[in-house]
Design a protein around this motif. Structure first.
Motif, short mmCIF file in Angstrom:
data_model
loop_
_atom_site.label_atom_id
_atom_site.label_comp_id
_atom_site.label_asym_id
_atom_site.label_seq_id
_atom_site.Cartn_x
_atom_site.Cartn_y
_atom_site.Cartn_z
N THR A 22 45.11 31.25 44.34
CA THR A 22 43.78 30.64 44.49
C THR A 22 43.41 30.56 45.96
O THR A 22 44.19 30.92 46.84
CB THR A 22 43.75 29.21 43.89
OG1 THR A 22 44.83 28.47 44.45
CG2 THR A 22 43.88 29.24 42.38
N SER A 26 40.48 24.80 46.77
CA SER A 26 39.59 25.01 45.64
C SER A 26 39.90 24.08 44.47
O SER A 26 39.32 24.20 43.41
CB SER A 26 39.66 26.47 45.18
OG SER A 26 40.95 26.73 44.66
N SER A 28 42.77 23.65 42.73
CA SER A 28 43.55 24.19 41.62
C SER A 28 44.79 23.36 41.32
O SER A 28 45.46 23.60 40.32
CB SER A 28 43.97 25.63 41.95
OG SER A 28 44.68 25.64 43.17
N TRP A 62 49.33 30.03 46.81
CA TRP A 62 49.91 30.39 45.51
C TRP A 62 50.69 29.21 44.96
O TRP A 62 51.30 28.44 45.70
CB TRP A 62 50.87 31.58 45.66
CG TRP A 62 50.18 32.86 45.96
CD1 TRP A 62 49.70 33.77 45.08
CD2 TRP A 62 49.88 33.39 47.26
NE1 TRP A 62 49.11 34.82 45.73
CE2 TRP A 62 49.21 34.63 47.07
CE3 TRP A 62 50.10 32.96 48.57
CZ2 TRP A 62 48.77 35.41 48.14
CZ3 TRP A 62 49.67 33.73 49.62
CH2 TRP A 62 49.02 34.95 49.40
N MET A 85 42.80 34.27 41.03
CA MET A 85 41.50 33.59 41.13
C MET A 85 40.88 33.82 42.50
O MET A 85 39.79 33.34 42.78
CB MET A 85 41.69 32.08 40.91
CG MET A 85 42.23 31.71 39.54
SD MET A 85 41.00 31.95 38.25
CE MET A 85 39.92 30.53 38.57
N ASN A 86 41.60 34.51 43.38
CA ASN A 86 41.17 34.64 44.75
C ASN A 86 40.91 36.11 45.10
O ASN A 86 41.85 36.91 45.12
CB ASN A 86 42.26 34.07 45.67
CG ASN A 86 41.88 34.11 47.14
OD1 ASN A 86 40.79 34.56 47.50
ND2 ASN A 86 42.79 33.65 47.98
N ASN A 145 38.90 25.82 37.09
CA ASN A 145 40.33 26.13 37.07
C ASN A 145 40.95 25.85 35.69
O ASN A 145 41.97 26.44 35.33
CB ASN A 145 41.06 25.34 38.14
CG ASN A 145 40.68 25.79 39.55
OD1 ASN A 145 40.76 26.97 39.86
ND2 ASN A 145 40.23 24.86 40.37
#
Lengths: 646, 351
Positions: A22, A26, A28, A62, A85-86, A145
């Motif tokens: 991610t 963000s 997550s 990560w 997600m990134n 997420n």
């Protein structure tokens, strides 16, 4: 749906890793913790490790979750499932998936899929989150997420009820956030059920291997342990990865030491820097308080002069060093065991420090209270060396155990004690012949209680002295006290294996990696290894025995120079050739792979080695025989000559 | 304590708590003869004796340097901590938590405070640690044999060092800038004023910074140097005559004092500092005026002495922590270790 074909058909259950890539900041972590908690609640041995940058927002981060039915939860290099997600780490994440693995990604990332040896699952995260009608717009990014949590749960078989229960725990029962997040999880799961075809082999199934266990990080455990040790004073300065230790004190002290009158039995103070943090903590310890500070490498460096003072003037202070990789600023968010040698001799001049090395979260708790006991018993600094991996990541552990012994305040004299002694006492007078002397605290009203603590040369009565015998006596006594320390520090943990041919010595957070490496060495390589985990400095006799017992002992260090190997070599020079260093430090938590490969790279088969050794002995004997004969020959030769002359 | 009271008939004068002046003394000084620091030590002894303060209710702190050696030379019956160079403030900050009823007396020098220890000094001030913070200021490093300190005036010339290039640091200004609650300056050659300021400082709740110009007789006592006896005597401009009136003692004003010239400042324990202003209506409770006055003094080359600033009502550091009444260092296991039952609750919180 672009679902590529998976070559493997057999099921792999409860034995793989999930990595979520991610953007830092963000939000997550709630999602990742929810996955971790749900798996833990399903009874599967699990660990969660955050690999994060030294950054507040924007850089890739990560989170790795490992499930392992055998209970091995150290970091692994292999990544069977990756959730991307990134966009910035997308290509790298895609490349990192194990062949046969699964790759989930947010489908708004429009980048080429370059592999056909893995299963690829695109997830319409943005679309699904827009369909969440009850969700306020400002929470969309955060809650999105949860969509991947739902998709993953559906695809590998995480029980949604466990996810709900994990969210309930996380949001402390608050219905609104629980529902908002859970709805997104369900939306993800339902979409996946309707649209994705399972092609990868990875599944989770309920087990009963986490019953009675807890999940915690070492910093929280250390803080709570210190509170059960009667902690009264902490001054600290923010530094990654130690900050959460002191912050946990602020969280748990008000709860655990609550009084009816609302008054406090403790003080936590954020200092202006680490020089002040250790200075305040030492001041408080001198004034009779159970005192601790926590820091990491750069802060520890700043504390050096004070640690020398505390050693020499005998002030019982506890310092937690949550190690990160150095030298210098190094990698502030990466782990290491690189402060060991520095800590062992911390301070200028002849200095020997007592060090505790917790090997897990439960030991962080235990050493939390024990370090305060040991410091006050020995009247010396005690360093507790944890590291980022243990301190900040989530570890499965035995529950915290209530201390079975009362607080050990050591040798303290109050007014009535001094009256009994008729005031005859000396702050540095070794009356018990163990190197540990008696002390008094400010506020003691006996007219002879006071003494003047100083870092300058002092005699048995704390008076300034430059006399040679006084200096030598004091330094010898400090040495004797360090010897006494062996009785009070935690003994090593030894786990033998029947038929073992080698020994392994390790410490701290590498234990789970070493355990797994031993399992693999036995299973795959037929090498059986005994294991000793050092838990403290000074070393006690068990360490010596262990080394003497084995022909070869591998010393595992998570640093470049093999610092434990260095210290053991210094301590046991006669056994130095039996010690082989397996040292590696790249900032990542230890894995069974590097431990095992490190050992194998230097391993010599015992039979071959023994044979070689035997040969050497024979050769040596032969050599010495011939040398002897050679030495004798000239004499013999000379003799006839002489006799000939005769 | 009875065993150390003077024997009946021994004819030793004692104060209201039954102690003789000897009970406040320390070891013989090993500083140079005529050192201003010794004079300050003597005034500390007198102030405590006259204020009837029990030696066990104060603790001494110091760093490294000539000044920092001086706590050995007073109050043998008080606990003391001689720490590291420039780090006395942090040790005192933590050291006063053990027993919050204890008052700290810190002795530092200009090197210890204004150079290596500037950061800790200002933070101790900002936190309002309950202590008297004395800077024995001589503008020079004595123990290392005569280097410039950060309070040395620009242009000062010292043997082996040459001429000082840098502007001096004004410790009182620094203290005020850091929100000090009590700031005073004095001159070791004016023992009466030193003693009265010490008494007021001891009665103040929170940090009281005393910048005492204390000439170094060995390395910095040239007639024209700011930190010399001659210069100090010639340039000293007391702000006011100062007298300290302990709590519960009637304030007796001299008959010839005019009301307009008298300013009283009441301290937290009810004691009072009575200031007789000499040449102007100086208000020591006004930060801006204090800074302005220090600025003016610097420009005009005056050694302004007296109470420069006081703010008596701020809580001290230990006040803000709302500590239990019993000193923390006398608490028992029951006070400190959470109950056995609590551990289950904690474990339940861990996932």
């Amino acid at each position: 749906m672009a679902v590529t074909k998976n070559s493997k058909s057999s099921r792999i259950v409860n034995d793989f890793s999930i990595t979520v890539g991610t953007v830092n900041g963000s939000g997550s972590s709630t999602a990742n913790n929810t996955i971790l908690r749900a798996l833990f609640k399903m009874g599967i041995p699990v660990s969660g490790k955050n690999l994060f940058p030294s950054n507040i927002q924007g850089l890739p981060t990560w989170y790795t979750i490992r499930v392992n039915k055998l209970g091995f939860v150290a970091r692994r290099d292999e990544r069977e499932i990756i959730i991307a997600m990134n966009p910035n780490s997308f290509a790298r994440d895609l490349a990192d998936v194990q062949p046969g693995g699964a790759f989930f990604y947010a489908d708004d990332i429009k980048q080429p899929i370059t592999r056909d040896d893995i299963t690829v699952y695109p997830m319409p995260i943005k679309q699904l989150i827009r369909e969440q009608n009850d969700l306020p717009a400002n929470l969309r990014d955060l809650v999105s997420n949860m969509i991947y949590v739902g998709v993953l749960a559906q695809m590998i078989g995480i029980d949604l009820e466990m996810i709900r229960s994990a969210l309930t725990f996380h949001f402390k029962g608050k219905e609104k956030p629980i529902t908002l997040n859970y709805d997104a999880v369900v939306a993800g799961a339902e979409w996946a059920r309707a649209n994705l075809e399972k092609k990868d082999p990875y599944y989770v199934e309920p087990m009963d291997k986490t019953h009675g266990m807890i999940m915690a990080d070492g910093n929280t455990a250390g803080a709570i342990g210190s509170i059960y040790g009667g902690l009264q004073f902490t001054a600290w300065y923010p530094i990654t990865p130690a900050s959460s230790l002191a912050e946990s004190l602020n969280e748990y002290l008000p709860m655990l030491r609550k009084r009816e009158d609302g008054k406090h039995t403790y003080a936590v103070l954020q200092a202006e820097d680490e020089l002040a943090a250790i200075g305040m903590t030492i001041g408080a310890a001198w004034s009779g308080l159970r005192s601790m500070t926590s820091t990491s490498g750069p802060g520890l460096s700043l504390m050096t002069e004070f640690m020398g003072l505390a050693y020499y003037a005998e002030v019982p202070v506890v310092v937690w060093d949550v190690q990160r990789i150095g030298p210098s600023t190094g990698l502030p968010t990466r782990t290491s065991q690189g402060d060991l040698s520095f800590s062992a001799f911390m301070g200028h001049g002849d200095t020997q420090q007592v060090i505790l090395l917790p090997g897990g979260v439960d030991e962080c708790f235990e050493f939390g209270w024990k370090s305060l006991d040991i410091a006050e018993r020995l009247q010396t600094p005690v360093l507790v060396l944890s590291d980022l991996d243990m301190g900040m990541n989530q570890w499965m552990s035995k529950p915290f155990e209530y201390p079975e012994t009362p607080l050990d305040r050591g040798k303290v004299l109050w007014e009535k004690d001094l009256e009994e002694l008729k005031g005859n006492w000396g702050r540095y007078l070794d009356v018990d012949d163990d190197g540990i002397t008696y002390r008094t605290f400010p506020g003691n009203k006996h007219p002879l209680a006071a003494y003047f603590l100083r870092g300058t040369g002092h005699d048995e009565y704390a008076k300034y002295s430059e006399e040679v015998p006084v200096w030598l006596r004091n330094m010898d006594r400090l040495k004797k006290k360090y010897e006494t320390a062996k009785k009070y520090v935690p003994a090593p943990v030894v786990r033998n294996m029947r038929g073992a041919t080698i020994g392994i010595i390790a410490y701290g957070s590498t234990e789970s990696a070493v355990d797994e490496a031993r399992y693999l060495l036995d299973k795959e390589n037929g090498i059986k290894a005994d294991f000793l985990r050092v838990r403290a400095l000074p070393f006690n006799k068990d360490v010596k025995k262990f080394i003497e017992k084995h022909d070869v002992t591998f010393v595992v260090d998570m640093n470049r120079d093999g610092q434990m190997h260095q210290l053991l070599t210094l301590e046991y020079p006669a056994s130095a050739t039996k010690l082989v260093s397996v040292a590696y430090g790249d900032g990542m938590p230890a894995s069974a792979k590097w431990v095992r490969e490190g050992i194998l790279a230097q391993y010599k088969k015992p039979t071959a080695a023994k044979a070689a050794a035997a040969k050497k002995v024979v050769k040596a004997k032969a050599a010495s025989k011939s040398a002897k004969t050679a030495a004798k020959k000239p004499v013999k030769k000379a003799a006839p000559k002489k006799s000939a002359k005769k | 304590m009875t065993d150390i009271l003077p024997m009946a008939g021994a004819n030793v004068q004692v104060n209201a708590v039954g102690l003789s002046k000897n009970d406040y003394r320390g070891n013989p000084s090993t500083l140079c003869q005529g050192c201003g620091h010794n004079s300050i030590s003597n005034q500390i002894i007198s102030a405590l004796y006259e204020m009837n303060i029990q030696p066990d209710s104060v603790a001494k702190f110091s760093g490294i340097g000539c000044s920092s050696k001086s706590p050995t030379y007073f109050l043998n019956r008080s606990f003391g901590f001689n720490g590291l160079h420039g780090r006395m403030p942090s040790v005192a900050t933590g050291g006063l938590f053990g027993d919050h009823t204890i008052k700290g007396i810190g002795v530092s020098g200009d090197g210890d405070t204004a150079s290596i220890g500037m950061g800790q000094f200002k933070h101790a001030v900002r936190r309002n640690v309950d202590m008297v913070y004395i800077v024995e200021n001589n503008g020079v490093y004595g123990l290392t044999k005569g280097q410039f300190s950060a309070t040395a005036e620009v242009g000062l010339s010292l043997k082996k060092q040459g001429v000082n290039q840098y502007l001096p640091i004004d410790i009182c200004m620094e203290a005020i800038a850091s929100n000090a609650t009590f700031v005073a300056r004095s001159f070791a050659g004016n023992p009466k004023q030193v003693k009265e300021l010490l008494k007021a400082a001891l009665a103040h709740n929170g940090i009281a910074v005393l910048d005492i110009i204390s000439p170094c007789v060995t390395f910095n006592n040239q007639e024209n140097a700011v930190h010399s006896y001659t210069w100090g005597k010639d340039h000293e401009a007391p702000l006011h005559e100062i007298s300290f009136v302990p709590a519960r003692q009637e304030i007796l004003l001299e008959a010839d004092m005019q009301d307009g010239e008298i300013r009283e400042v009441e301290l937290h324990d009810g004691s009072t500092i009575v200031l007789k202003n000499l040449d102007k209506d100086y208000n020591p409770t006004h930060r801006w005026e204090a800074l302005k006055m220090l600025e003016e003094a610097q420009r005009e080359n005056w050694l302004i002495t007296g109470l420069i600033y006081v703010e008596p009502s701020k809580p001290s550091l230990t006040d803000t922590y709302n500590l239990v009444d019993t000193p923390l260092n006398r608490l028992t296991d029951e006070d400190l270790r959470p109950t056995r039952e609590s551990i289950d609750k904690i474990n339940a919180m861990m996932f």
